[in-house]
Design an enzyme around this catalytic site. Structure first.
Site, PDB file in Angstrom:
ATOM      1  N   ASP A 249       0.832  -1.206   0.000  1.00 30.45           N
ATOM      2  CA  ASP A 249       0.000   0.000   0.000  1.00 30.45           C
ATOM      3  C   ASP A 249       0.870   1.260   0.000  1.00 30.45           C
ATOM      4  OD1 ASP A 249      -2.145  -1.708   0.204  1.00 30.45           O
ATOM      5  OD2 ASP A 249      -2.288  -1.504   2.391  1.00 30.45           O
TER       6      ASP A 249
HETATM    7  N1  URA Z   1      -1.341  -6.035   3.837  1.00 34.10           N
HETATM    8  C1  URA Z   1      -1.797  -4.770   3.869  1.00 34.10           C
HETATM    9  O1  URA Z   1      -2.809  -4.483   4.496  1.00 34.10           O
HETATM   10  N2  URA Z   1      -1.102  -3.821   3.195  1.00 34.10           N
HETATM   11  C2  URA Z   1       0.040  -4.080   2.529  1.00 34.10           C
HETATM   12  O2  URA Z   1       0.637  -3.161   1.952  1.00 34.10           O
HETATM   13  C3  URA Z   1       0.510  -5.398   2.504  1.00 34.10           C
HETATM   14  C4  URA Z   1      -0.202  -6.364   3.158  1.00 34.10           C
END
Ligand code: URA
Length: 251
Positions: free
Chosen positions: A104
């Site tokens: 993310d």
């Molecule tokens: N899980 C999440 O919630 N975000 C990420 O970036 C990776 C795994």
């Protein structure tokens, strides 16, 4: 394998196909100490010596980078709004690099960047179950009950519950002391990669991820000496470990 000289040079990021044609015309390129006949001349990577501006241009089929992704950049090759992870990789030769999987915008940590499509497929394919480990700071008191829930699988609104995941509680403290405000630090290992999976798993048990960082992927561990935004090439051994993960599992 034989390649056209202009493709060889363009693949190695010397310029666009028309730019490298200009360089050849301007006699800036040498092949084995001689001026080439033209852009269409065939060369053999690993055998012919191609020199540009006094520097030998070695042909690389694949490149592999370990990147410590900072917050605020996106795992994409182009984006209208945010810098992409590829913008950080300034010393690349190949133009066809891409990030393996997604983190993310606000997640930090280990990201593999390569142009090796087969390796990427192996690392991401759902059936392969390559473990990915995350460190997180979580709002709430993470307990042994959560450890069991994650081991059993939780409902995050998908068709099926999540696969068994290993949750380790590193600490859980009240901040400030003697209040109901708990902050926990955890490590979580998943063998699948659903959208926002870590955040959604904690939401499913009534907690909120405040900070998230990926620390390993298969046998590849984030190098502690890389600060967010830093990268380095993978070592031969790391490439071997990643590829060999699948070879050994097949035996
Ligand atoms: N899980 C999440 O919630 N975000 C990420 O970036 C990776 C795994």
């Amino acid at each position: 394998m034989q390649l056209r000289l202009d493709k060889y040079l363009a693949d190695m990021g010397i310029g666009t196909r028309s730019e490298v044609k200009q360089y050849i015309r301007k006699k800036l390129i040498q092949v084995n100490g001689q001026l080439p006949c033209g852009p269409e001349q065939k060369v053999v990577p690993g055998q012919d010596h191609i020199i540009f501006q006094g520097k030998e241009i070695i042909y690389l089929d694949y490149e592999y980078f370990m990147f410590h992704k900072p917050q605020g950049c996106v795992c994409a090759t182009m984006d209208p709004k945010y810098p992409t992870v590829l913008d950080y990789i300034t010393e690349k030769n190949r133009k066809d690099l891409f990030p393996v999987g997604r983190l993310d915008l606000d997640t930090e940590g280990l990201l593999l960047i390569t142009n090796d499509g087969a390796l990427s497929h192996n690392l991401l394919a759902p059936g392969r179950h390559v473990p990915k480990t995350y460190y997180a700071r979580v709002e709430g008191n993470v307990t042994q009950e959560d450890v069991k829930c994650f081991q059993d699988g939780v409902d995050i609104g998908e068709k099926r519950n999540t696969l068994p995941a290993q949750l380790h509680i590193l600490s859980s403290i009240q901040q400030p002391p003697d209040t109901e405000n708990w902050i926990s630090e955890i490590q979580l290992t998943l063998t699948e990669g659903k959208y926002h999976q870590v955040k959604r798993m904690f939401e499913a048990v009534g907690k909120k991820v405040l900070y998230l960082k990926r620390i390993s992927m298969g046998k590849l561990k984030l190098d502690d000496s890389l600060q967010p935004g830093d990268y380095r090439r993978l070592t031969e051994e790391e490439i071997y470990l990643l590829k060999n993960h699948f070879e050994r599992r097949r035996l």
